[in-house]
Design an enzyme around this catalytic site. Structure first.
Site, PDB file in Angstrom:
ATOM      1  N   LYS A  67       0.874  -1.288  -0.358  1.00  0.00           N
ATOM      2  CA  LYS A  67      -0.037   0.056   0.019  1.00  0.00           C
ATOM      3  C   LYS A  67       0.714   0.991  -0.345  1.00  0.00           C
ATOM      4  CE  LYS A  67      -3.838  -1.680   2.545  1.00  0.00           C
ATOM      5  NZ  LYS A  67      -5.045  -1.556   2.082  1.00  0.00           N
TER       6      LYS A  67
ATOM      7  N   ARG B 265     -10.351 -11.596   1.591  1.00  0.00           N
ATOM      8  CA  ARG B 265     -11.143 -13.114   1.797  1.00  0.00           C
ATOM      9  C   ARG B 265     -10.661 -13.758   1.273  1.00  0.00           C
ATOM     10  NH1 ARG B 265     -12.218  -8.973  -3.757  1.00  0.00           N
ATOM     11  NH2 ARG B 265     -11.241  -7.711  -2.207  1.00  0.00           N
TER      12      ARG B 265
HETATM   13  N1  BES Z   1      -7.748  -4.122   4.757  1.00  0.00           N
HETATM   14  C1  BES Z   1      -8.174  -3.031   3.004  1.00  0.00           C
HETATM   15  C2  BES Z   1      -9.932  -2.321   2.885  1.00  0.00           C
HETATM   16  C3  BES Z   1      -9.724  -1.021   3.456  1.00  0.00           C
HETATM   17  C4  BES Z   1      -8.933   0.101   2.726  1.00  0.00           C
HETATM   18  C5  BES Z   1      -9.767  -0.754   4.781  1.00  0.00           C
HETATM   19  C6  BES Z   1      -9.291   1.284   3.507  1.00  0.00           C
HETATM   20  C7  BES Z   1     -10.101  -0.001   5.454  1.00  0.00           C
HETATM   21  C8  BES Z   1      -9.230   1.386   4.729  1.00  0.00           C
HETATM   22  C9  BES Z   1      -8.213  -4.362   2.542  1.00  0.00           C
HETATM   23  O1  BES Z   1      -7.861  -5.775   2.307  1.00  0.00           O
HETATM   24  C10 BES Z   1      -8.299  -4.159   1.150  1.00  0.00           C
HETATM   25  O2  BES Z   1      -6.768  -3.540   0.898  1.00  0.00           O
HETATM   26  N2  BES Z   1      -8.564  -4.137  -0.056  1.00  0.00           N
HETATM   27  C11 BES Z   1      -7.797  -3.180  -1.002  1.00  0.00           C
HETATM   28  C12 BES Z   1      -8.858  -4.703  -2.130  1.00  0.00           C
HETATM   29  C13 BES Z   1      -8.310  -4.311  -3.329  1.00  0.00           C
HETATM   30  C14 BES Z   1      -6.894  -4.848  -3.471  1.00  0.00           C
HETATM   31  C15 BES Z   1      -8.959  -5.707  -4.602  1.00  0.00           C
HETATM   32  C16 BES Z   1      -8.474  -2.516  -1.414  1.00  0.00           C
HETATM   33  O3  BES Z   1      -9.765  -2.119  -0.885  1.00  0.00           O
HETATM   34  O4  BES Z   1      -8.228  -1.371  -1.976  1.00  0.00           O
HETATM   35 MN    MN Z   2      -5.636  -5.326   2.128  1.00  0.00          MN
END
Ligand code: BES
Ligand code: MN
Ligand code: ZN
Length: 502
Positions: free
Chosen positions: A284, A358
């Site tokens: 990230k 997931r």
């Molecule tokens: N934990 C994150 C989702 C999240 C993002 C929660 C911001 C709270 C605030 C999750 O694991 C994630 O990173 N999801 C990705 C999925 C994508 C790679 C398909 C996302 O939402 O960007």
């Molecule tokens: Mn994630």
């Protein structure tokens, strides 16, 4: 040095508010007219400060507004806080919960030891529960690592719900007893979620779960470590966890009522507990990454909902499943392109290691089915896309069953933990099909919350299943000013879902 967290207790009494000894007396005021007879009597005894406030336009009873006045010896309480309840016809349990929270928060800030709550409205039992929950919520602070912070607030606060009508006291007490259980569970969840990832790892979270179960009659906890996860072929949880020095765990919490029949429902609550989500190899951006300590919020909501459920003893067997891992980049991390064989045998092509939630949930959901659970509700800080779609005030709700949607919406209304129904159609599942495996773990540019749910639905087939995406409410805490951080979303919602009207 760690500070002691605040002690919060709640009682109910049929005391005369004017004679009630407290550091603070909170009095509910509607926009349209005073409130109940007890409120009017207290106001009169003080020489009508409410009239002066209204004439000056300083306080009109609007929701989330307060006015502090001093009783100058006219009451037993030193201070009076008028708390706005909004329009009388619209005053529901949530309005009372919020008013009690505002009062308890101000009491905490003024280092009060006791606060009286004269906030009336609606069904007595529901009001008692909402007031107890609100008092717990508002008094909460997360300051265990700030030197001296505990000296700037109450060390312990007792909130006393003042029943204006003696005939209602028994019902108020009954409701308050439930509210203390759910309110304390919610606050305990907030503390665990607020703790950072160097303190809460999958193993220390599992140790906390064991501790909670040991202290709660009727609740049992077993923990699968990485070796046991490997023996059970939980490929999803293992893949996400393999990049961290802190190995993954699967916690199982079990509540079984004293008497069960063939008709006793068997429900699974599944919660995502990523103790830190860096994104892994698909790392990230740095900005805001510290918030990813909250990526364990779903799992923690399940842990404390299970505690509250065991204390409230509903007539349903409930299994809490909490898969936990830390998602880090490293020499042993799973990578984009990897094909993972998950617990159910379904293979998944990894397209993005940041879609890790997931991958741990799919194993736990499939495992819940092997334990005989016919109803499965999962809760997870799953997608940023859900936050883009509906913001920070509501959780996304996806499901394969209309009845389950109705039940969760009813629990949402009762608890004030708001949800919004989002679609989970076959087309979203289609977007998750891979060319080299059964599924892939991302679904393209659009509707990321829905494609994530579509992925999970494939592991829940044959069961009634619902998914709560709490990314917005679980991570950004819906903007609480007095206690930033986790709001423990989901604890009360899941408890009300399982316990119904109880
Ligand atoms: N934990 C994150 C989702 C999240 C993002 C929660 C911001 C709270 C605030 C999750 O694991 C994630 O990173 N999801 C990705 C999925 C994508 C790679 C398909 C996302 O939402 O960007
Ligand atoms: Mn994630
Ligand atoms: Zn995550």
């Amino acid at each position: 040095m760690k500070n002691r967290m605040m002690d919060i207790s709640v009682k109910a009494a049929a005391a005369d508010a004017a004679a009630f000894k407290a550091d603070l007396l909170a009095i509910g005021v509607f926009e349209d007219g005073c409130c109940c007879a007890a409120t009017a009597a207290v106001n009169k005894k003080m020489g009508d400060p409410l009239g002066r406030l209204k004439r000056l336009g300083d306080f009109e009873g609007k929701p989330q507004t307060t006015a502090l006045v001093y009783s100058d010896g006219k009451l037993a309480a030193a201070r009076v806080l008028f708390v706005g309840l909004g329009e009388k016809a619209k005053c529901d349990a949530q309005a009372l919960r919020k008013a009690a929270a505002a009062a308890a928060s101000q009491a905490t800030a003024m280092k009060a030891k006791t606060v009286g709550l004269l906030l009336c409205g609606g069904d007595a039992a529901a009001a008692g529960q909402a007031l107890a929950e609100g008092a717990c919520f508002g008094a909460y602070r997360y300051d265990e690592y700030i030197a001296g912070a505990d000296k700037k607030r109450s060390a312990a606060l007792t909130a006393v719900i003042l029943a204006a009508d003696e005939k209602e006291l028994a019902a108020v007490k009954k409701g308050a007893a439930v509210g203390v259980i759910t309110g304390a569970a919610q606050n305990a969840a907030r503390t665990l979620a607020n703790r950072p990832a160097n303190v809460i790892t999958p193993a220390t979270l599992a140790a906390e779960a064991k501790k909670v179960a040991a202290k709660t009659r009727g609740l049992r906890c077993t923990v699968l470590d990485e070796k046991q996860l490997a023996a059970k072929k939980m490929g999803g949880i293992l893949a996400v966890g393999q990049g961290s020095q802190n190995p993954p765990r699967l916690m199982l919490l079990h509540y079984k009522p004293a008497k069960t029949t063939a008709k006793t429902p068997k429900i699974a609550l599944v919660g995502k507990a990523i103790t830190f989500d860096s994104g892994g190899i698909s790392i990230k951006p740095g900005e805001g990454m510290q918030d990813m300590k909250f990526d364990k919020s779903g799992g923690i909501a399940v842990l404390y909902a299970m505690r509250a459920i065991a204390q409230l003893k509903p007539n349903a067997e409930v299994i809490g499943l909490i898969p936990s891992a830390e998602n880090l980049p490293g020499g042993k991390s799973y990578r984009p392109g990897d094909i993972i064989t998950t617990f159910s045998g379904t293979t998944v092509e990894i397209q993005n290691t940041d879609a890790e939630g997931r991958m741990i949930l799919c194993d736990a959901i499939a495992y819940a089915k092997t334990l005989g659970c016919k109803t499965i509700v999962d809760v997870a800080t799953l997608t940023g896309a859900c936050v883009v779609a509906i913001g920070t005030q509501r959780a996304g709700l996806m499901s394969n069953d209309e009845g389950l949607i109705a039940q969760l919406k009813a629990a949402s209304t009762a608890t004030g933990e708001r949800v919004w129904h989002l679609p989970c159609d076959d087309e979203y599942v289609e977007a998750m099909k891979s060319k080299v495996a059964d599924l892939k773990n991302t679904g393209g540019k659009w509707a990321g919350a829905c494609t994530a749910a579509g992925f999970l639905s494939q592991f829940a087939e044959g069961a009634k299943w619902a998914h709560l995406d709490i990314a917005g409410v679980g991570v950004w805490g819906a903007g609480e000013k007095d206690a930033p951080g986790s709001i423990g979303f989901g604890v009360r919602l899941l408890t009300a879902f399982v316990c119904g009207g109880k």
